[in-house]
Design a protein around this motif. Structure first.
Motif, PDB file in Angstrom:
ATOM      1  N   ARG A   1      24.337  39.842  26.580  1.00  0.00           N
ATOM      2  CA  ARG A   1      24.381  39.672  28.034  1.00  0.00           C
ATOM      3  C   ARG A   1      24.167  38.202  28.359  1.00  0.00           C
ATOM      4  O   ARG A   1      23.245  37.585  27.830  1.00  0.00           O
ATOM      5  CB  ARG A   1      23.299  40.514  28.722  1.00  0.00           C
ATOM      6  CG  ARG A   1      23.546  42.014  28.689  1.00  0.00           C
ATOM      7  CD  ARG A   1      22.384  42.770  29.309  1.00  0.00           C
ATOM      8  NE  ARG A   1      22.642  44.196  29.414  1.00  0.00           N
ATOM      9  CZ  ARG A   1      22.498  45.055  28.415  1.00  0.00           C
ATOM     10  NH1 ARG A   1      22.086  44.631  27.231  1.00  0.00           N
ATOM     11  NH2 ARG A   1      22.762  46.342  28.596  1.00  0.00           N
ATOM     12  N   MET A   2      25.003  37.667  29.234  1.00  0.00           N
ATOM     13  CA  MET A   2      24.889  36.278  29.660  1.00  0.00           C
ATOM     14  C   MET A   2      25.078  36.211  31.172  1.00  0.00           C
ATOM     15  O   MET A   2      25.717  37.090  31.770  1.00  0.00           O
ATOM     16  CB  MET A   2      25.941  35.408  28.966  1.00  0.00           C
ATOM     17  CG  MET A   2      25.826  35.370  27.446  1.00  0.00           C
ATOM     18  SD  MET A   2      24.267  34.670  26.859  1.00  0.00           S
ATOM     19  CE  MET A   2      24.456  32.978  27.358  1.00  0.00           C
ATOM     20  N   PRO A   3      24.545  35.166  31.833  1.00  0.00           N
ATOM     21  CA  PRO A   3      24.708  35.059  33.291  1.00  0.00           C
ATOM     22  C   PRO A   3      26.176  35.001  33.698  1.00  0.00           C
ATOM     23  O   PRO A   3      26.977  34.312  33.071  1.00  0.00           O
ATOM     24  CB  PRO A   3      24.004  33.737  33.619  1.00  0.00           C
ATOM     25  CG  PRO A   3      23.067  33.496  32.482  1.00  0.00           C
ATOM     26  CD  PRO A   3      23.733  34.070  31.270  1.00  0.00           C
TER      27      PRO A   3
ATOM     28  N   THR B   1      18.938  28.690  33.231  1.00  0.00           N
ATOM     29  CA  THR B   1      19.222  27.366  32.672  1.00  0.00           C
ATOM     30  C   THR B   1      17.960  26.500  32.686  1.00  0.00           C
ATOM     31  O   THR B   1      17.666  25.805  31.720  1.00  0.00           O
ATOM     32  CB  THR B   1      20.334  26.667  33.484  1.00  0.00           C
ATOM     33  OG1 THR B   1      21.514  27.457  33.421  1.00  0.00           O
ATOM     34  CG2 THR B   1      20.630  25.293  32.928  1.00  0.00           C
ATOM     35  N   ALA B   2      17.209  26.564  33.777  1.00  0.00           N
ATOM     36  CA  ALA B   2      15.980  25.781  33.889  1.00  0.00           C
ATOM     37  C   ALA B   2      14.943  26.222  32.866  1.00  0.00           C
ATOM     38  O   ALA B   2      14.156  25.422  32.368  1.00  0.00           O
ATOM     39  CB  ALA B   2      15.417  25.895  35.296  1.00  0.00           C
ATOM     40  N   ALA B   3      14.951  27.537  32.545  1.00  0.00           N
ATOM     41  CA  ALA B   3      13.972  28.070  31.596  1.00  0.00           C
ATOM     42  C   ALA B   3      14.362  27.810  30.147  1.00  0.00           C
ATOM     43  O   ALA B   3      13.564  28.012  29.241  1.00  0.00           O
ATOM     44  CB  ALA B   3      13.807  29.577  31.814  1.00  0.00           C
TER      45      ALA B   3
ATOM     46  N   LEU C   1      33.559  25.243  31.499  1.00  0.00           N
ATOM     47  CA  LEU C   1      33.643  23.873  30.992  1.00  0.00           C
ATOM     48  C   LEU C   1      32.326  23.487  30.329  1.00  0.00           C
ATOM     49  O   LEU C   1      31.595  22.624  30.806  1.00  0.00           O
ATOM     50  CB  LEU C   1      33.992  22.930  32.145  1.00  0.00           C
ATOM     51  CG  LEU C   1      35.294  23.259  32.882  1.00  0.00           C
ATOM     52  CD1 LEU C   1      35.449  22.414  34.136  1.00  0.00           C
ATOM     53  CD2 LEU C   1      36.489  23.083  31.954  1.00  0.00           C
ATOM     54  N   GLU C   2      32.010  24.162  29.226  1.00  0.00           N
ATOM     55  CA  GLU C   2      30.769  23.930  28.461  1.00  0.00           C
ATOM     56  C   GLU C   2      29.528  24.255  29.282  1.00  0.00           C
ATOM     57  O   GLU C   2      28.457  23.726  29.019  1.00  0.00           O
ATOM     58  CB  GLU C   2      30.686  22.497  27.958  1.00  0.00           C
ATOM     59  CG  GLU C   2      31.779  22.080  27.004  1.00  0.00           C
ATOM     60  CD  GLU C   2      31.598  20.664  26.489  1.00  0.00           C
ATOM     61  OE1 GLU C   2      30.704  20.441  25.637  1.00  0.00           O
ATOM     62  OE2 GLU C   2      32.336  19.775  26.956  1.00  0.00           O
ATOM     63  N   GLU C   3      29.639  25.154  30.261  1.00  0.00           N
ATOM     64  CA  GLU C   3      28.488  25.495  31.092  1.00  0.00           C
ATOM     65  C   GLU C   3      27.610  26.568  30.467  1.00  0.00           C
ATOM     66  O   GLU C   3      26.487  26.793  30.918  1.00  0.00           O
ATOM     67  CB  GLU C   3      28.972  25.970  32.469  1.00  0.00           C
ATOM     68  CG  GLU C   3      29.658  24.873  33.271  1.00  0.00           C
ATOM     69  CD  GLU C   3      30.761  25.411  34.152  1.00  0.00           C
ATOM     70  OE1 GLU C   3      30.611  25.301  35.386  1.00  0.00           O
ATOM     71  OE2 GLU C   3      31.754  25.939  33.629  1.00  0.00           O
ATOM     72  N   ASN C   4      28.124  27.228  29.432  1.00  0.00           N
ATOM     73  CA  ASN C   4      27.342  28.270  28.773  1.00  0.00           C
ATOM     74  C   ASN C   4      26.886  27.848  27.382  1.00  0.00           C
ATOM     75  O   ASN C   4      25.787  28.200  26.953  1.00  0.00           O
ATOM     76  CB  ASN C   4      28.158  29.559  28.661  1.00  0.00           C
ATOM     77  CG  ASN C   4      27.349  30.714  28.121  1.00  0.00           C
ATOM     78  OD1 ASN C   4      26.319  31.060  28.692  1.00  0.00           O
ATOM     79  ND2 ASN C   4      27.789  31.295  27.021  1.00  0.00           N
TER      80      ASN C   4
ATOM     81  N   GLU D   1      17.858  23.883  26.401  1.00  0.00           N
ATOM     82  CA  GLU D   1      18.999  23.672  25.500  1.00  0.00           C
ATOM     83  C   GLU D   1      20.313  24.133  26.124  1.00  0.00           C
ATOM     84  O   GLU D   1      21.394  23.799  25.619  1.00  0.00           O
ATOM     85  CB  GLU D   1      18.776  24.406  24.175  1.00  0.00           C
ATOM     86  CG  GLU D   1      18.913  25.925  24.215  1.00  0.00           C
ATOM     87  CD  GLU D   1      17.665  26.638  24.745  1.00  0.00           C
ATOM     88  OE1 GLU D   1      17.673  27.876  24.791  1.00  0.00           O
ATOM     89  OE2 GLU D   1      16.712  25.937  25.120  1.00  0.00           O
ATOM     90  N   ARG D   2      20.236  24.883  27.224  1.00  0.00           N
ATOM     91  CA  ARG D   2      21.451  25.361  27.877  1.00  0.00           C
ATOM     92  C   ARG D   2      22.055  24.257  28.733  1.00  0.00           C
ATOM     93  O   ARG D   2      21.334  23.509  29.385  1.00  0.00           O
ATOM     94  CB  ARG D   2      21.158  26.584  28.752  1.00  0.00           C
ATOM     95  CG  ARG D   2      20.803  27.825  27.967  1.00  0.00           C
ATOM     96  CD  ARG D   2      20.475  28.968  28.916  1.00  0.00           C
ATOM     97  NE  ARG D   2      21.621  29.300  29.749  1.00  0.00           N
ATOM     98  CZ  ARG D   2      22.599  30.102  29.359  1.00  0.00           C
ATOM     99  NH1 ARG D   2      22.563  30.642  28.169  1.00  0.00           N
ATOM    100  NH2 ARG D   2      23.599  30.362  30.155  1.00  0.00           N
ATOM    101  N   PRO D   3      23.381  24.149  28.759  1.00  0.00           N
ATOM    102  CA  PRO D   3      24.041  23.119  29.581  1.00  0.00           C
ATOM    103  C   PRO D   3      23.759  23.357  31.064  1.00  0.00           C
ATOM    104  O   PRO D   3      23.634  24.500  31.503  1.00  0.00           O
ATOM    105  CB  PRO D   3      25.533  23.312  29.267  1.00  0.00           C
ATOM    106  CG  PRO D   3      25.572  24.109  28.003  1.00  0.00           C
ATOM    107  CD  PRO D   3      24.349  24.957  28.007  1.00  0.00           C
ATOM    108  N   PRO D   4      23.663  22.296  31.863  1.00  0.00           N
ATOM    109  CA  PRO D   4      23.418  22.463  33.299  1.00  0.00           C
ATOM    110  C   PRO D   4      24.669  22.928  34.032  1.00  0.00           C
ATOM    111  O   PRO D   4      25.789  22.626  33.629  1.00  0.00           O
ATOM    112  CB  PRO D   4      23.019  21.048  33.748  1.00  0.00           C
ATOM    113  CG  PRO D   4      23.730  20.147  32.786  1.00  0.00           C
ATOM    114  CD  PRO D   4      23.720  20.874  31.463  1.00  0.00           C
TER     115      PRO D   4
END
Length: 279
Positions: free
Chosen positions: A147-149, A179-181, A210-213, A184-187
């Motif tokens: 599961r991903m956002p 992402t804030a938590a 575009l590399e957001e995940n 290592e996740r891209p913004p």
């Protein structure tokens, strides 16, 4: 026989106690399996998560292992067992969407050489139903059952195209919190830019990640519709940045949408030529 003065309602209620106890045991066992599925494989960690004594936890683990629901690796811990794997495969087989989409996404993966995903909405997240690996030897963290956002994946954004626009900001905020938590996740892009991009995706019928995940991974996604013209799933093509320059992503958009449309037609959907972007 009930004693003199005994309340007859007590006698009627007593058979329910074993049932309540059995239900509690069942739910505790299922919670234990979810712990192991989440990567908690040691007795101490599972007991802490469930709030149960180690002795009780150990007995449950032994029973589930003996029945094949779990597998124990000495000095490493517990893993999901063969019986759960078999049940999981049976569950996938019983979902017609997976069976209908499979030949289409296999062909798409063969044509592109890239990883192809199939997913559906579950709350504020996309649930990965199927995955066809790429032939380039690339590894990515996506997997069946993940599961991903919704707002941070190409697959999820394709699903957003079928949701009311009023929900976009709520789902964006959900992804932003995750992402804030996880540094290592891209913004994510700022909200005005994100909203503008999503509106453009609606107009043309496919979406980009575009590399957001995942840093270094780009995706092109498109929604799948059913006979009611409702978005019920989505597919995406994903690969590393060197294989996904802007030009290729633009070329892949109509290709991915065409495959999503073919799956949609198999689900009973009919194109409305008067509508733009399936709206």
């Amino acid at each position: 026989m009930a004693g003199i003065g005994a309340n007859p309602l007590d006698a009627q209620a007593s058979p329910e106690k074993p049932q309540a106890s059995g239900t509690q045991t069942l739910m505790r066992g299922l919670a234990l399996l979810e712990c192991v599925a989440a990567g908690i494989g040691d007795v101490k960690g599972i007991a802490a998560r469930l709030g149960t004594p180690r002795s009780t936890t150990h007995r449950m683990l032994n029973s589930l292992t003996q029945d094949g629901y779990l597998h124990h690796v000495p000095y490493k811990g517990y893993l999901l067992g063969p019986k759960l794997i078999a049940l999981g495969m049976r569950a996938l087989e019983q979902r017609p969407l997976v069976a209908i989409a499979r030949p289409h996404i296999e062909e798409l993966a063969r044509q592109t050489g890239d990883t192809v995903h199939l997913g559906v909405v579950e709350g504020a997240e996309v649930f990965y139903l199927d995955k066809i690996p790429n032939t380039r030897g690339l590894e990515m963290r996506s997997r069946i059952g993940l599961r991903m956002p919704l707002a941070s994946t190409g697959l999820g954004k394709a699903l957003l195209l079928g949701l009311p626009r009023e929900r976009w900001s709520e789902l964006y905020e959900h992804a932003l919190r995750l992402t804030a938590a996880a540094p290592e996740r891209p913004p994510l892009a700022p909200w005005p830019e994100f909203e503008s991009r999503l509106a453009a995706y609606v107009d043309r019928g496919w979406s980009f990640d575009l590399e957001e995940n995942e840093i270094g991974i780009r995706c092109v996604g498109a929604p799948i519709r059913d006979v009611r013209n409702q978005v019920v799933a989505a597919i995406s093509v994903a690969s590393a940045v060197p294989y996904m320059p802007d030009e290729r992503m633009e070329e892949l958009g109509p290709v991915v949408r065409a495959v999503a449309d073919a799956i949609s037609k198999d689900l009973g959907w009919k194109r409305d030529e008067r509508a733009s972007g399936h709206r």
